[in-house]
Design a protein around this motif. Structure first.
Motif, PDB file in Angstrom:
ATOM      1  N   ARG A  74       1.000  -1.023   0.043  1.00 19.91           N
ATOM      2  CA  ARG A  74      -0.165   0.048   0.119  1.00 19.91           C
ATOM      3  C   ARG A  74       0.828   1.322  -0.027  1.00 19.91           C
ATOM      4  O   ARG A  74       1.999   1.172   0.448  1.00 19.91           O
ATOM      5  CB  ARG A  74      -0.954  -0.067   1.277  1.00 19.91           C
ATOM      6  CG  ARG A  74      -2.007   1.074   1.116  1.00 19.91           C
ATOM      7  CD  ARG A  74      -2.978   0.933   2.571  1.00 19.91           C
ATOM      8  NE  ARG A  74      -4.022   1.868   2.367  1.00 19.91           N
ATOM      9  CZ  ARG A  74      -5.086   1.380   2.305  1.00 19.91           C
ATOM     10  NH1 ARG A  74      -5.484  -0.094   1.984  1.00 19.91           N
ATOM     11  NH2 ARG A  74      -6.346   2.147   2.304  1.00 19.91           N
ATOM     12  N   ALA A  76       0.734   5.673   0.466  1.00 23.10           N
ATOM     13  CA  ALA A  76       0.169   7.010   0.645  1.00 23.10           C
ATOM     14  C   ALA A  76       0.907   8.296   0.419  1.00 23.10           C
ATOM     15  O   ALA A  76       2.218   8.201   0.242  1.00 23.10           O
ATOM     16  CB  ALA A  76       0.096   7.049   2.129  1.00 23.10           C
ATOM     17  N   SER A 104      -3.749  -0.433  -3.222  1.00 22.95           N
ATOM     18  CA  SER A 104      -4.423   0.919  -2.667  1.00 22.95           C
ATOM     19  C   SER A 104      -3.284   1.951  -2.436  1.00 22.95           C
ATOM     20  O   SER A 104      -2.150   1.799  -2.230  1.00 22.95           O
ATOM     21  CB  SER A 104      -5.149   0.518  -1.320  1.00 22.95           C
ATOM     22  OG  SER A 104      -6.248  -0.208  -1.686  1.00 22.95           O
ATOM     23  N   ASP A 106      -3.702   6.024  -0.683  1.00 22.18           N
ATOM     24  CA  ASP A 106      -4.186   6.968   0.132  1.00 22.18           C
ATOM     25  C   ASP A 106      -3.784   8.262  -0.205  1.00 22.18           C
ATOM     26  O   ASP A 106      -2.531   8.383  -0.158  1.00 22.18           O
ATOM     27  CB  ASP A 106      -3.879   6.504   1.761  1.00 22.18           C
ATOM     28  CG  ASP A 106      -4.468   5.222   2.116  1.00 22.18           C
ATOM     29  OD1 ASP A 106      -5.708   4.897   1.872  1.00 22.18           O
ATOM     30  OD2 ASP A 106      -3.651   4.440   2.511  1.00 22.18           O
ATOM     31  N   VAL A 108      -3.920  12.091   1.098  1.00 24.63           N
ATOM     32  CA  VAL A 108      -4.418  12.933   2.226  1.00 24.63           C
ATOM     33  C   VAL A 108      -3.594  14.383   2.048  1.00 24.63           C
ATOM     34  O   VAL A 108      -2.748  14.516   1.697  1.00 24.63           O
ATOM     35  CB  VAL A 108      -3.805  12.371   3.515  1.00 24.63           C
ATOM     36  CG1 VAL A 108      -4.140  13.158   4.823  1.00 24.63           C
ATOM     37  CG2 VAL A 108      -4.031  10.753   3.943  1.00 24.63           C
ATOM     38  N   CYS A 197      -1.695   5.484   6.731  1.00 27.21           N
ATOM     39  CA  CYS A 197      -1.640   4.177   5.990  1.00 27.21           C
ATOM     40  C   CYS A 197      -1.547   2.741   6.256  1.00 27.21           C
ATOM     41  O   CYS A 197      -2.074   2.124   5.876  1.00 27.21           O
ATOM     42  CB  CYS A 197      -0.253   4.357   4.842  1.00 27.21           C
ATOM     43  SG  CYS A 197      -0.222   3.261   3.521  1.00 27.21           S
ATOM     44  N   ALA A 200      -5.189   2.082   7.613  1.00 23.99           N
ATOM     45  CA  ALA A 200      -6.211   1.674   6.477  1.00 23.99           C
ATOM     46  C   ALA A 200      -5.835   0.411   5.985  1.00 23.99           C
ATOM     47  O   ALA A 200      -6.739  -0.561   5.748  1.00 23.99           O
ATOM     48  CB  ALA A 200      -6.138   2.681   5.259  1.00 23.99           C
ATOM     49  N   GLN A 205      -9.089  -1.500   4.153  1.00 21.70           N
ATOM     50  CA  GLN A 205      -9.914  -0.451   3.494  1.00 21.70           C
ATOM     51  C   GLN A 205      -9.138  -0.140   2.048  1.00 21.70           C
ATOM     52  O   GLN A 205      -7.829   0.043   1.770  1.00 21.70           O
ATOM     53  CB  GLN A 205      -9.760   0.846   4.072  1.00 21.70           C
ATOM     54  CG  GLN A 205     -10.561   0.890   5.633  1.00 21.70           C
ATOM     55  CD  GLN A 205     -10.427   2.250   6.270  1.00 21.70           C
ATOM     56  OE1 GLN A 205      -9.770   3.055   6.073  1.00 21.70           O
ATOM     57  NE2 GLN A 205     -10.964   2.227   7.281  1.00 21.70           N
ATOM     58  N   VAL A 207      -8.576   1.837  -1.475  1.00 28.09           N
ATOM     59  CA  VAL A 207      -8.924   3.091  -2.286  1.00 28.09           C
ATOM     60  C   VAL A 207      -8.118   2.729  -3.563  1.00 28.09           C
ATOM     61  O   VAL A 207      -7.083   2.542  -3.634  1.00 28.09           O
ATOM     62  CB  VAL A 207      -8.190   4.160  -1.430  1.00 28.09           C
ATOM     63  CG1 VAL A 207      -8.416   5.516  -2.070  1.00 28.09           C
ATOM     64  CG2 VAL A 207      -8.664   4.217   0.051  1.00 28.09           C
ATOM     65  N   VAL A 212      -7.020   9.331  -6.406  1.00 31.81           N
ATOM     66  CA  VAL A 212      -6.084  10.268  -5.469  1.00 31.81           C
ATOM     67  C   VAL A 212      -5.575  11.421  -6.470  1.00 31.81           C
ATOM     68  O   VAL A 212      -4.928  10.968  -7.482  1.00 31.81           O
ATOM     69  CB  VAL A 212      -5.003   9.444  -4.949  1.00 31.81           C
ATOM     70  CG1 VAL A 212      -4.029  10.533  -4.304  1.00 31.81           C
ATOM     71  CG2 VAL A 212      -5.588   8.456  -3.986  1.00 31.81           C
TER      72      VAL A 212
END
Length: 225
Positions: A74, A76, A104, A106, A108, A197, A200, A205, A207, A212
């Protein structure tokens, strides 16, 4: 926060998390191994300024060599507001890796990342209400986002920040209150991004990388009227 990879064979081989933050003149990179989250976390900051485009990959590889990128579970990335080029480069890199790896991503905002540490300046009564983070832009106005602290016992955090309004350009006559001035601390914020991250990921979760996108409160393109 521990990580729980997916059940498929390919996901079981992916155990790394990567967070990128370049919404200021400093690049922040953070990496964590899900199998050993307490001792494997590594963070670094690089004051690159305009040199980000030439140094981004090398800086990331200082913490995570390219040969290990297929093991990413993952990612972020901070999506701004920030410099147009700097923010765009890390978002594009994160989107590309997430797309190629099928994992995924993330996204932010940089204001949401700094909100928890800035909120300590609020009074007790103000902490229970929504507040603003503001950043004046020379000759362009004021960019602001609206936030609120909430308890998040279900994920083991004392407080979580909800972004009620993403960063945007305020109307000239609007008075944001209570308001906190945006203050960059990339070292702390990229580590916070990595923690989000990991949380999640542990909760499963998903995404999509397509969701993004960078936050551009003011357009980099001047359109004549």
């Amino acid at each position: 926060m521990s990580c729980q990879p997916g059940s498929s064979l390919e996901k079981d081989k992916a155990f790394l998390l990567l967070a990128l933050h370049s919404s200021s003149e400093t690049l922040g990179v953070a990496v964590q191994d899900c199998r050993d989250p307490k001792t494997s976390r590594r963070t670094a900051t690089f004051p690159l300024g305009r040199g980000l485009s030439n140094s981004l990959l090398n800086c990331v590889e200082e913490l995570l060599p390219a040969a290990s990128w297929p093991q990413l579970a993952r990612l972020a990335v901070a999506i701004g507001p920030g410099g147009f080029t700097g923010t765009r480069l890390t978002v594009v890199m994160a989107r590309t890796l997430a797309q190629q790896l099928g994992c995924s991503l993330d996204g932010v905002s940089s204001f949401a990342l700094m909100a928890p540490r800035l909120a300590v300046a609020l009074s007790h009564e103000q902490m229970e209400q929504p507040f603003w983070i503001v950043k004046p832009l020379p000759r362009r106005g004021t960019v602001a986002g609206r936030y609120q602290l909430q308890m998040a016992a279900d994920v083991g955090a004392a407080k979580a920040v909800v972004e009620l309004e993403s960063p945007h350009l305020l109307a000239e006559d609007f008075k944001a209150f209570p308001a906190l001035d945006a203050q960059d601390d990339v070292a702390k914020d990229v580590e916070h991004l990595l923690e989000l991250c990991a949380t999640a990921h542990s909760l499963g979760q998903e995404v999509a990388w397509t969701d993004v996108l960078p936050v551009y409160p003011t357009s980099p393109v001047v359109v004549s009227s």
